[in-house]
Write a protein that holds these residues in place. Structure first.
Motif, PDB file in Angstrom:
ATOM      1  N   VAL A  48     -11.846   4.627  -4.894  1.00 25.19           N
ATOM      2  CA  VAL A  48     -10.401   4.485  -4.809  1.00 25.19           C
ATOM      3  C   VAL A  48     -10.088   3.571  -3.632  1.00 25.19           C
ATOM      4  O   VAL A  48     -10.661   3.710  -2.549  1.00 25.19           O
ATOM      5  CB  VAL A  48      -9.730   5.860  -4.633  1.00 25.19           C
ATOM      6  CG1 VAL A  48      -8.222   5.717  -4.504  1.00 25.19           C
ATOM      7  CG2 VAL A  48     -10.072   6.768  -5.800  1.00 25.19           C
ATOM      8  N   GLN A  49      -9.183   2.609  -3.861  1.00 20.25           N
ATOM      9  CA  GLN A  49      -8.802   1.677  -2.798  1.00 20.25           C
ATOM     10  C   GLN A  49      -8.054   2.430  -1.701  1.00 20.25           C
ATOM     11  O   GLN A  49      -7.255   3.311  -1.983  1.00 20.25           O
ATOM     12  CB  GLN A  49      -7.913   0.558  -3.360  1.00 20.25           C
ATOM     13  CG  GLN A  49      -8.521  -0.191  -4.504  1.00 20.25           C
ATOM     14  CD  GLN A  49      -9.747  -1.011  -4.097  1.00 20.25           C
ATOM     15  OE1 GLN A  49     -10.142  -1.087  -2.956  1.00 20.25           O
ATOM     16  NE2 GLN A  49     -10.355  -1.624  -5.079  1.00 20.25           N
ATOM     17  N   SER A  50      -8.301   2.079  -0.476  1.00 19.50           N
ATOM     18  CA  SER A  50      -7.661   2.736   0.655  1.00 19.50           C
ATOM     19  C   SER A  50      -6.524   1.879   1.184  1.00 19.50           C
ATOM     20  O   SER A  50      -6.253   0.789   0.698  1.00 19.50           O
ATOM     21  CB  SER A  50      -8.692   2.979   1.766  1.00 19.50           C
ATOM     22  OG  SER A  50      -9.088   1.738   2.310  1.00 19.50           O
ATOM     23  N   VAL A  51      -5.861   2.366   2.222  1.00 21.20           N
ATOM     24  CA  VAL A  51      -4.769   1.630   2.860  1.00 21.20           C
ATOM     25  C   VAL A  51      -5.276   0.303   3.420  1.00 21.20           C
ATOM     26  O   VAL A  51      -4.558  -0.698   3.428  1.00 21.20           O
ATOM     27  CB  VAL A  51      -4.148   2.493   3.976  1.00 21.20           C
ATOM     28  CG1 VAL A  51      -3.069   1.736   4.720  1.00 21.20           C
ATOM     29  CG2 VAL A  51      -3.586   3.767   3.389  1.00 21.20           C
ATOM     30  N   ILE A  52      -6.520   0.250   3.848  1.00 19.22           N
ATOM     31  CA  ILE A  52      -7.100  -0.980   4.392  1.00 19.22           C
ATOM     32  C   ILE A  52      -7.151  -2.065   3.324  1.00 19.22           C
ATOM     33  O   ILE A  52      -7.022  -3.243   3.613  1.00 19.22           O
ATOM     34  CB  ILE A  52      -8.522  -0.697   4.938  1.00 19.22           C
ATOM     35  CG1 ILE A  52      -8.425   0.286   6.100  1.00 19.22           C
ATOM     36  CG2 ILE A  52      -9.214  -1.983   5.366  1.00 19.22           C
ATOM     37  CD1 ILE A  52      -9.753   0.831   6.553  1.00 19.22           C
ATOM     38  N   ASP A  53      -7.312  -1.663   2.053  1.00 21.53           N
ATOM     39  CA  ASP A  53      -7.415  -2.623   0.956  1.00 21.53           C
ATOM     40  C   ASP A  53      -6.063  -3.122   0.455  1.00 21.53           C
ATOM     41  O   ASP A  53      -6.014  -3.929  -0.447  1.00 21.53           O
ATOM     42  CB  ASP A  53      -8.158  -1.993  -0.227  1.00 21.53           C
ATOM     43  CG  ASP A  53      -9.556  -1.558   0.147  1.00 21.53           C
ATOM     44  OD1 ASP A  53     -10.225  -2.318   0.864  1.00 21.53           O
ATOM     45  OD2 ASP A  53      -9.954  -0.464  -0.262  1.00 21.53           O
ATOM     46  N   ASP A  54      -4.951  -2.646   1.045  1.00 20.28           N
ATOM     47  CA  ASP A  54      -3.626  -3.020   0.555  1.00 20.28           C
ATOM     48  C   ASP A  54      -3.374  -4.517   0.567  1.00 20.28           C
ATOM     49  O   ASP A  54      -2.657  -5.031  -0.275  1.00 20.28           O
ATOM     50  CB  ASP A  54      -2.527  -2.335   1.377  1.00 20.28           C
ATOM     51  CG  ASP A  54      -2.283  -0.907   0.913  1.00 20.28           C
ATOM     52  OD1 ASP A  54      -2.754  -0.577  -0.190  1.00 20.28           O
ATOM     53  OD2 ASP A  54      -1.640  -0.151   1.644  1.00 20.28           O
ATOM     54  N   SER A  55      -3.953  -5.224   1.514  1.00 23.99           N
ATOM     55  CA  SER A  55      -3.664  -6.652   1.626  1.00 23.99           C
ATOM     56  C   SER A  55      -4.192  -7.454   0.451  1.00 23.99           C
ATOM     57  O   SER A  55      -3.693  -8.535   0.173  1.00 23.99           O
ATOM     58  CB  SER A  55      -4.252  -7.203   2.931  1.00 23.99           C
ATOM     59  OG  SER A  55      -5.652  -7.043   2.921  1.00 23.99           O
ATOM     60  N   VAL A  56      -5.177  -6.940  -0.249  1.00 21.87           N
ATOM     61  CA  VAL A  56      -5.730  -7.671  -1.390  1.00 21.87           C
ATOM     62  C   VAL A  56      -5.583  -6.914  -2.705  1.00 21.87           C
ATOM     63  O   VAL A  56      -6.052  -7.354  -3.718  1.00 21.87           O
ATOM     64  CB  VAL A  56      -7.229  -8.017  -1.173  1.00 21.87           C
ATOM     65  CG1 VAL A  56      -7.386  -9.000  -0.057  1.00 21.87           C
ATOM     66  CG2 VAL A  56      -8.049  -6.778  -0.932  1.00 21.87           C
ATOM     67  N   ARG A  57      -4.889  -5.779  -2.678  1.00 19.03           N
ATOM     68  CA  ARG A  57      -4.820  -4.938  -3.870  1.00 19.03           C
ATOM     69  C   ARG A  57      -4.220  -5.666  -5.069  1.00 19.03           C
ATOM     70  O   ARG A  57      -4.729  -5.587  -6.162  1.00 19.03           O
ATOM     71  CB  ARG A  57      -4.012  -3.676  -3.579  1.00 19.03           C
ATOM     72  CG  ARG A  57      -3.911  -2.788  -4.811  1.00 19.03           C
ATOM     73  CD  ARG A  57      -3.224  -1.505  -4.532  1.00 19.03           C
ATOM     74  NE  ARG A  57      -4.060  -0.690  -3.699  1.00 19.03           N
ATOM     75  CZ  ARG A  57      -3.685   0.430  -3.143  1.00 19.03           C
ATOM     76  NH1 ARG A  57      -2.460   0.850  -3.308  1.00 19.03           N
ATOM     77  NH2 ARG A  57      -4.503   1.128  -2.414  1.00 19.03           N
ATOM     78  N   TYR A  58      -3.130  -6.363  -4.898  1.00 14.79           N
ATOM     79  CA  TYR A  58      -2.474  -6.987  -6.039  1.00 14.79           C
ATOM     80  C   TYR A  58      -2.785  -8.467  -6.150  1.00 14.79           C
ATOM     81  O   TYR A  58      -2.203  -9.168  -6.938  1.00 14.79           O
ATOM     82  CB  TYR A  58      -0.959  -6.777  -5.953  1.00 14.79           C
ATOM     83  CG  TYR A  58      -0.601  -5.313  -5.999  1.00 14.79           C
ATOM     84  CD1 TYR A  58      -0.829  -4.585  -7.154  1.00 14.79           C
ATOM     85  CD2 TYR A  58      -0.094  -4.673  -4.892  1.00 14.79           C
ATOM     86  CE1 TYR A  58      -0.527  -3.236  -7.207  1.00 14.79           C
ATOM     87  CE2 TYR A  58       0.214  -3.323  -4.940  1.00 14.79           C
ATOM     88  CZ  TYR A  58       0.000  -2.613  -6.091  1.00 14.79           C
ATOM     89  OH  TYR A  58       0.289  -1.286  -6.135  1.00 14.79           O
ATOM     90  N   GLY A  59      -3.728  -8.937  -5.374  1.00 14.89           N
ATOM     91  CA  GLY A  59      -4.058 -10.348  -5.404  1.00 14.89           C
ATOM     92  C   GLY A  59      -5.235 -10.635  -6.305  1.00 14.89           C
ATOM     93  O   GLY A  59      -5.614  -9.850  -7.162  1.00 14.89           O
ATOM     94  N   ILE A  60      -5.830 -11.755  -6.069  1.00  8.30           N
ATOM     95  CA  ILE A  60      -6.950 -12.193  -6.905  1.00  8.30           C
ATOM     96  C   ILE A  60      -8.218 -11.422  -6.561  1.00  8.30           C
ATOM     97  O   ILE A  60      -9.045 -11.161  -7.415  1.00  8.30           O
ATOM     98  CB  ILE A  60      -7.170 -13.710  -6.718  1.00  8.30           C
ATOM     99  CG1 ILE A  60      -5.948 -14.445  -7.249  1.00  8.30           C
ATOM    100  CG2 ILE A  60      -8.415 -14.184  -7.418  1.00  8.30           C
ATOM    101  CD1 ILE A  60      -5.933 -15.917  -6.947  1.00  8.30           C
ATOM    102  N   LEU A  61      -8.374 -11.008  -5.294  1.00 10.50           N
ATOM    103  CA  LEU A  61      -9.627 -10.377  -4.883  1.00 10.50           C
ATOM    104  C   LEU A  61      -9.809  -8.979  -5.448  1.00 10.50           C
ATOM    105  O   LEU A  61     -10.886  -8.611  -5.866  1.00 10.50           O
ATOM    106  CB  LEU A  61      -9.704 -10.340  -3.355  1.00 10.50           C
ATOM    107  CG  LEU A  61      -9.724 -11.702  -2.682  1.00 10.50           C
ATOM    108  CD1 LEU A  61      -9.733 -11.550  -1.172  1.00 10.50           C
ATOM    109  CD2 LEU A  61     -10.932 -12.503  -3.124  1.00 10.50           C
ATOM    110  N   ASN A  62      -8.766  -8.178  -5.436  1.00 12.19           N
ATOM    111  CA  ASN A  62      -8.835  -6.823  -5.987  1.00 12.19           C
ATOM    112  C   ASN A  62      -7.681  -6.627  -6.945  1.00 12.19           C
ATOM    113  O   ASN A  62      -6.542  -6.887  -6.590  1.00 12.19           O
ATOM    114  CB  ASN A  62      -8.725  -5.763  -4.887  1.00 12.19           C
ATOM    115  CG  ASN A  62     -10.049  -5.398  -4.307  1.00 12.19           C
ATOM    116  OD1 ASN A  62     -11.061  -5.568  -4.949  1.00 12.19           O
ATOM    117  ND2 ASN A  62     -10.046  -4.882  -3.099  1.00 12.19           N
TER     118      ASN A  62
END
Length: 117
Positions: A48-62
């Motif tokens: 599960v993606q964490s708060v740290i992953d928010d910067s790329v969650r909706y982008g191309i990386l994630n």
């Protein structure tokens, strides 16, 4: 770089059995669609993606809220709806064309999952 042998070892150590529901859509003569699910069990791991992953969650990386790694022999039909329940939360994905990871004779699937609302 993580190869399929390493991924296989990790899933064997920390993986759990998951029921993966694969949906197929059929239409009648009037264009009304119905979705039916068939379940198959696979050993896997859902990250599960964490708060740290928010910067790329909706982008191309994630893309999505979680990433699932599963060992399974079956391949999903392209465009089919896939649902996985992890810790009481239902995640969904649409099966897309991807390069499968092969470890021996075992097919490894990676799914970009999002929470079902």
């Amino acid at each position: 770089m993580v190869d399929s042998t390493t991924l296989n070892r990790v899933i064997n150590k920390v993986g759990s059995p998951y029921t993966i529901n694969i949906g197929s859509i059929t239409f009648d003569n009037y264009g009304t669609g119905s979705l039916t699910f068939a379940g198959s069990v696979a050993i896997g791991y859902v990250q599960v993606q964490s708060v740290i992953d928010d910067s790329v969650r909706y982008g191309i990386l994630n893309i999505g809220d979680a990433v699932g790694y599963f060992k399974m022999d079956a391949n999903f039909p392209l465009g089919s709806k896939v649902e996985v329940i992890h810790q009481g939360i239902t995640f969904e994905a649409i099966s897309e064309q991807e390069i499968p990871h092969i470890s021996g004779n075992q097919l490894m699937k990676q799914l970009n999952l999002r929470r079902k609302v």
